[in-house]
Design a protein around this motif. Sequence first.
Motif, short mmCIF file in Angstrom:
data_model
loop_
_atom_site.label_atom_id
_atom_site.label_comp_id
_atom_site.label_asym_id
_atom_site.label_seq_id
_atom_site.Cartn_x
_atom_site.Cartn_y
_atom_site.Cartn_z
N UNK A 157 82.02 -5.86 70.30
CA UNK A 157 82.64 -7.05 69.71
C UNK A 157 81.93 -7.35 68.40
N UNK A 158 82.70 -7.36 67.31
CA UNK A 158 82.18 -7.66 65.98
C UNK A 158 82.43 -9.12 65.64
N UNK A 159 81.74 -9.59 64.62
CA UNK A 159 81.90 -10.96 64.15
C UNK A 159 82.16 -10.93 62.65
N UNK A 160 83.22 -11.60 62.22
CA UNK A 160 83.53 -11.77 60.80
C UNK A 160 83.31 -13.24 60.46
N UNK A 161 82.44 -13.50 59.50
CA UNK A 161 82.09 -14.87 59.15
C UNK A 161 83.15 -15.50 58.25
N UNK A 162 83.39 -16.79 58.46
CA UNK A 162 84.30 -17.59 57.63
C UNK A 162 85.63 -16.89 57.36
N UNK A 163 86.38 -16.57 58.40
CA UNK A 163 87.64 -15.84 58.19
C UNK A 163 88.78 -16.69 57.67
N UNK A 164 88.66 -18.04 57.78
CA UNK A 164 89.78 -18.91 57.41
C UNK A 164 89.54 -19.65 56.09
N UNK A 165 88.34 -19.58 55.56
CA UNK A 165 88.01 -20.41 54.40
C UNK A 165 88.65 -19.89 53.11
N UNK A 166 88.70 -18.57 52.95
CA UNK A 166 89.21 -17.98 51.71
C UNK A 166 90.48 -17.19 51.99
N UNK A 167 91.29 -17.05 50.98
CA UNK A 167 92.51 -16.25 51.09
C UNK A 167 92.26 -14.86 50.53
N UNK A 168 92.83 -13.83 51.17
CA UNK A 168 93.66 -13.89 52.39
C UNK A 168 92.82 -14.18 53.63
N UNK A 169 93.46 -14.81 54.61
CA UNK A 169 92.78 -15.17 55.84
C UNK A 169 92.92 -14.08 56.89
N UNK A 170 91.99 -14.08 57.81
CA UNK A 170 92.03 -13.16 58.94
C UNK A 170 92.27 -13.99 60.20
N UNK A 171 93.46 -13.83 60.79
CA UNK A 171 93.84 -14.64 61.95
C UNK A 171 93.69 -13.84 63.24
N UNK A 172 93.67 -14.54 64.39
CA UNK A 172 93.56 -13.83 65.68
C UNK A 172 94.80 -13.00 65.99
#
Length: 391
Positions: free
Chosen positions: A267-282
């Motif tokens: 399981x990896x972790x991506x920091x601050x996925x929603x703050x900047x565009x483009x966003x990374x959603x679930x």
Amino acid sequence: MKFKKPFSLLVGCAAIFVALIVVDELEPESVEPVKKQAVLAPVSVLKVTPSQHESTLTVLGLTAARWPIQLKASTSAQLKWLNESIEPGNLVNKGDVLARLDTSAVDANLAQALSALKQAELELKQAKHEQTVALKMLNPSKSSSFARREPQVLAAKANLQQAKQAYVSAKKLLEESVITAPFDAVIMKRHISPREWVEAGQVTFELAASDSIDVELPISEMHWQQVQAALVEPSINVVSRSGNTWPAKVRYVSPEVDSVTRQRQVVLSVEDPYQNKPRLFPNQQVQAIVSLGLQENVVSVPLSAMTRDGYVWTLDINDRLRKESVTLIGQGSQELDIRFNDQSDKARRVVQYPLSSMLIGKQVAPRFNEVHVEAMLAGKSNAAQIKESNQ
């Protein structure tokens, strides 16, 4: 007559001689049988040369929300106020008010609980006063505990404790009538509308933590050794289908192996996925590119070159087939990075599309496929550009 007979014989002999000459000239020449050459099966091959290589492993994964949570109504009440500007995808901070419920019924319960609490305190004081009077009038050594008012005091204390808990519960329901964000989050769904009547236990909002997002990677047993070695000092990038890239780090490695697929999960972790565009959603499929470091005597071959049992077919100097064992170093989207277990520093001609009917030692006609070589080089160039952009 004597002259004509010898002349006739002479003419006849000449005719026979001429006929023999004509027959000899007309006789077809003997043709030697032509030996048929064996037709060799054409085989597409690629020439590969071992070299130092920065190997990567590309694994498909699925994004998952971090700390998904459902905010539910604690009591049945009408929705008094709703922050209509909050829509799915919006970011909220810890403590931000999302909605308010009507508190008429909760206020009544709180007032009743407060009244019961004060009554219990009064009863306890009364019980203690009666106990003090009784102890002065009675002989402690000859009177019973009931006469000394001990059980009455204990009952009053228990009633007071119950009243306190009821008051705390009523006060908690009043506080929960204001629906707030429990942590910095992103709104995933909203289930309520203005002035709606909300039942106790009804879901109002669905949230997820906004500081990071998980990327679940299933790793097969064949790739586990390479991945495990790379996780010591990992360099991992997550790439979406649109080509956007985010740096990632390892959150944890599952200690269990899946009983059906025999795969491990990283399981990896991506920091601050929603703050900047483009966003990374679930719930999005992504590629995780894991850097495996610099490797010696590595060659790149197409994905089709490796058989199901993990071997690679090559040609010797006489264009005869041979089956060689290899070690998988890394895997990209179009190619495999491998090392031959025997004489790994030697250049080889690799069969691009091995068939199950191939036999060791069979001679074939090699056909070089330059188109696929260019495609692999283009793929590696794109991967290098992605890495440079991340740096």
